[in-house]
Design an enzyme around this catalytic site. Structure first.
Site, PDB file in Angstrom:
ATOM      1  N   TYR A   1     -43.530 -26.779  27.042  1.00  0.00           N
ATOM      2  CA  TYR A   1     -44.124 -25.440  27.194  1.00  0.00           C
ATOM      3  C   TYR A   1     -45.452 -25.377  26.446  1.00  0.00           C
ATOM      4  O   TYR A   1     -46.445 -24.839  26.947  1.00  0.00           O
ATOM      5  CB  TYR A   1     -43.155 -24.388  26.664  1.00  0.00           C
ATOM      6  N   HIS A   2     -45.473 -25.949  25.247  1.00  0.00           N
ATOM      7  CA  HIS A   2     -46.688 -25.970  24.430  1.00  0.00           C
ATOM      8  C   HIS A   2     -47.799 -26.748  25.133  1.00  0.00           C
ATOM      9  O   HIS A   2     -48.943 -26.284  25.219  1.00  0.00           O
ATOM     10  CB  HIS A   2     -46.369 -26.606  23.071  1.00  0.00           C
ATOM     11  N   HIS A   3     -47.474 -27.933  25.665  1.00  0.00           N
ATOM     12  CA  HIS A   3     -48.477 -28.742  26.351  1.00  0.00           C
ATOM     13  C   HIS A   3     -49.067 -27.994  27.552  1.00  0.00           C
ATOM     14  O   HIS A   3     -50.277 -28.031  27.789  1.00  0.00           O
ATOM     15  CB  HIS A   3     -47.849 -30.058  26.824  1.00  0.00           C
TER      16      HIS A   3
END
Length: 212
Positions: free
Chosen positions: A126-128
């Site tokens: 999700y962060h990427h």
């Protein structure tokens, strides 16, 4: 810098296609690897983390001076609301462009996790995804507060990828190092939220700030 901005304005939505392919690889790859032996990939992993560590250290060395100069000579407001780090400083501007583009190859971190059958948490991918889309879109607007995010991220990644590289090469840094890296990652998120809230308050008061 105008050429790179124009290119990103025309092409930033390609990020959604890259993200789509990324998601297909994650879940398709995990499914394909269920009954297969994991890949070791130690040699490639050593090279990968060493390259990212070197890139991040270079990026930090080339953006931190402009950041500190802006803070000490022009103040907090300028550092958050004036995109001079792209428009006036060629060195910082170039490494800002490199930072934005680097969010695409950084998706490769997940390739190693999937192929080596390591635990893949939601926060990782999700962060990427969100960082890639946010970085590419914000470059089209020359978001002034990005100065803070870029410098913090370069600095944290310098330590993080160096740690990963040492681990990949067979060295075992103390557990405290991993805890410090996690703390720094959380700290940059907290500071980033604070910067965004302050910029929002400035806009609410009608004060000019180059943030939408």
């Amino acid at each position: 810098h105008q050429k790179t901005r124009t290119w990103m304005q025309d092409n930033w939505t390609l990020g959604f296609y890259y993200v789509g392919a990324y998601m297909i690889f994650i879940f398709g790859g995990q499914y394909m690897m269920q009954n297969r032996p994991k890949f070791e990939l130690r040699g490639i992993l050593c090279l990968w983390n060493t390259l990212l560590a070197t890139f991040s250290i270079m990026g930090a060395c080339r953006t931190v001076p402009e950041f500190l100069h802006t803070l000490t000579h022009y103040g907090l407001y300028h550092s958050v609301c004036v995109p001079s780090f792209i428009e006036q400083d060629k060195v910082s501007g170039f490494w800002t462009w490199m930072f934005v583009l680097s969010k695409l190859p950084e998706l490769g971190d997940t390739v190693f996790i999937v192929l080596r059958k390591q635990p893949l948490i939601f926060l990782h991918w999700y962060h990427h995804i969100t960082v890639l889309l946010y970085s590419w879109f914000s470059y089209t607007e020359y978001t002034a507060s990005a100065r803070w995010f870029i410098v913090m991220n370069y600095c944290v990644h310098s330590i993080m990828y160096s740690y990963f590289a040492l681990r990949a090469w067979g060295y075992g840094p103390p557990r405290q190092v991993a805890m410090v890296i996690t703390s720094l990652q959380l700290l940059q998120m907290v500071i980033g939220c604070g910067i965004n809230l302050w910029a929002h308050q400035l806009l609410q008061k009608g004060i000019e700030c180059h943030v939408t």
